[in-house]
Structures are given as structure tokens and as C-alpha cells.
Design a protein around this motif. Structure first.
Motif, PDB file in Angstrom:
ATOM      1  N   ALA A  10     -11.371  -7.195 -11.103  1.00 56.60           N
ATOM      2  CA  ALA A  10     -10.870  -6.738  -9.811  1.00 56.60           C
ATOM      3  C   ALA A  10     -11.806  -7.227  -8.715  1.00 56.60           C
ATOM      4  N   GLY A  11     -11.243  -7.499  -7.561  1.00 57.63           N
ATOM      5  CA  GLY A  11     -12.057  -7.888  -6.417  1.00 57.63           C
ATOM      6  C   GLY A  11     -12.325  -9.370  -6.358  1.00 57.63           C
ATOM      7  N   PRO A  27      -9.432 -10.861  -3.087  1.00 54.82           N
ATOM      8  CA  PRO A  27      -8.349 -10.047  -3.636  1.00 54.82           C
ATOM      9  C   PRO A  27      -6.987 -10.319  -2.997  1.00 54.82           C
ATOM     10  N   ASP A  28      -6.975 -10.786  -1.731  1.00 56.49           N
ATOM     11  CA  ASP A  28      -5.703 -11.052  -1.060  1.00 56.49           C
ATOM     12  C   ASP A  28      -5.125 -12.424  -1.387  1.00 56.49           C
ATOM     13  N   THR A  40     -19.181  -7.447  -3.044  1.00 52.05           N
ATOM     14  CA  THR A  40     -18.987  -6.098  -3.552  1.00 52.05           C
ATOM     15  C   THR A  40     -17.678  -6.114  -4.337  1.00 52.05           C
ATOM     16  N   ALA A  41     -17.316  -4.990  -4.902  1.00 47.92           N
ATOM     17  CA  ALA A  41     -16.075  -4.911  -5.674  1.00 47.92           C
ATOM     18  C   ALA A  41     -14.848  -5.142  -4.808  1.00 47.92           C
ATOM     19  N   THR A  42     -14.994  -5.019  -3.491  1.00 48.34           N
ATOM     20  CA  THR A  42     -13.833  -5.130  -2.612  1.00 48.34           C
ATOM     21  C   THR A  42     -13.868  -6.290  -1.631  1.00 48.34           C
ATOM     22  N   ARG A  43     -15.029  -6.950  -1.472  1.00 45.02           N
ATOM     23  CA  ARG A  43     -15.076  -8.010  -0.465  1.00 45.02           C
ATOM     24  C   ARG A  43     -16.156  -9.054  -0.759  1.00 45.02           C
ATOM     25  N   GLU A  66     -21.754   1.253  -0.630  1.00 50.65           N
ATOM     26  CA  GLU A  66     -20.880   1.593  -1.753  1.00 50.65           C
ATOM     27  C   GLU A  66     -21.727   2.076  -2.926  1.00 50.65           C
ATOM     28  N   ARG A 113     -18.157  -7.652 -13.334  1.00 52.26           N
ATOM     29  CA  ARG A 113     -16.960  -7.099 -12.709  1.00 52.26           C
ATOM     30  C   ARG A 113     -15.834  -6.943 -13.731  1.00 52.26           C
TER      31      ARG A 113
END
Length: 128
Positions: A10-11, A27-28, A40-43, A66, A113
Motif C-alpha cells: 500500500a502507498g 497511490p493515485d 510515508t505509507a501515504t505519500r 505519523e 511496506r
């Protein structure tokens, strides 16, 4: 070099690296190339790191918002130790730091990850 994974994480993922920097899938679905990078896990964010001997919590602040277990620190072409003051400050927060060369750190990021580890990464440019 291109990095392939059997199990996607993920991410953002580092899909390759070379003289121009780290190739990252967001992710997008977009892809970017970053000479130096915070993950990070999101960006994934571009980063203008200080010289390693001046690395401190302020330079890593975007990672510290985070909940993370540790930071994978890619120190450039060769593995180098981060400043002791930084290691101590992170330990006080309950965060470890694992220095390695930036190529190894980029590979480790994807593996960690894929295991859903709570990890962040700071990657110095490959030419440093």
C-alpha cells in the motif's frame, strides 16, 4: 535499476532508481522522479536534505507526524552513520533509525511496506 514486487504494498513504491533519482509510483497512479525523497505509507515528497552530519529532527519532521516504528535512512552511495544526537532524539520518541545506502533503502522500503510495517524512509541522492 528496476524493482519488481510479487506482492504490492500500500502507498507509494519505489519502482526504480538511477542517476536522475528514485522513480516512485504514487497511490493515485501517478509516477514521479525524485533526486531525494521522504516516504510515508501515504505519500512521497521531494526532499532537500541537509548534509548528513547536520541531519536532525527538523529535517525529518514530515515523517514524524505519523505513528512509525522506525525510519529507513538511505545515506547516498555508501552507508554512513547518522548523527548520534538524531539517533538519541528519535529513540526518546520510541522510533528507531536504520541507515543503509540509498539503493538498499529503496529496496527495503518496498519489502517493509509489503509486510505492512509502520515505517518511513528518508533517501539521500545517489550521488551523495
Amino acid at each position: 535499476m528496476r524493482i519488481d514486487r510479487d506482492r504490492p504494498a500500500a502507498g507509494p513504491l519505489v519502482r526504480g532508481f538511477g542517476a536522475g533519482g528514485f522513480k516512485v509510483d504514487a497511490p493515485d497512479g501517478t509516477m514521479g522522479v525524485y533526486p531525494a525523497l521522504l516516504l510515508t505509507a501515504t505519500r512521497a515528497d521531494t526532499w532537500s536534505p541537509p548534509p548528513l552530519e547536520a541531519l536532525d529532527e527538523a529535517a525529518l519532521a514530515p515523517l514524524l507526524g505519523e505513528p512509525i516504528e522506525f525510519i529507513v535512512l538511505g545515506t547516498g552511495e555508501n552507508v554512513r552513520r547518522p548523527p548520534r544526537a538524531l539517533v538519541s532524539a528519535l529513540e526518546e520518541r520510541g522510533i528507531g533509525i536504520e541507515p543503509m545506502d540509498s539503493r538498499a533503502a529503496a529496496k527495503a522500503w518496498g519489502i517493509l511496506r509489503a509486510e505492512d510495517r509502520r515505517v518511513a524512509a528518508a533517501l539521500y541522492p545517489l550521488g551523495s
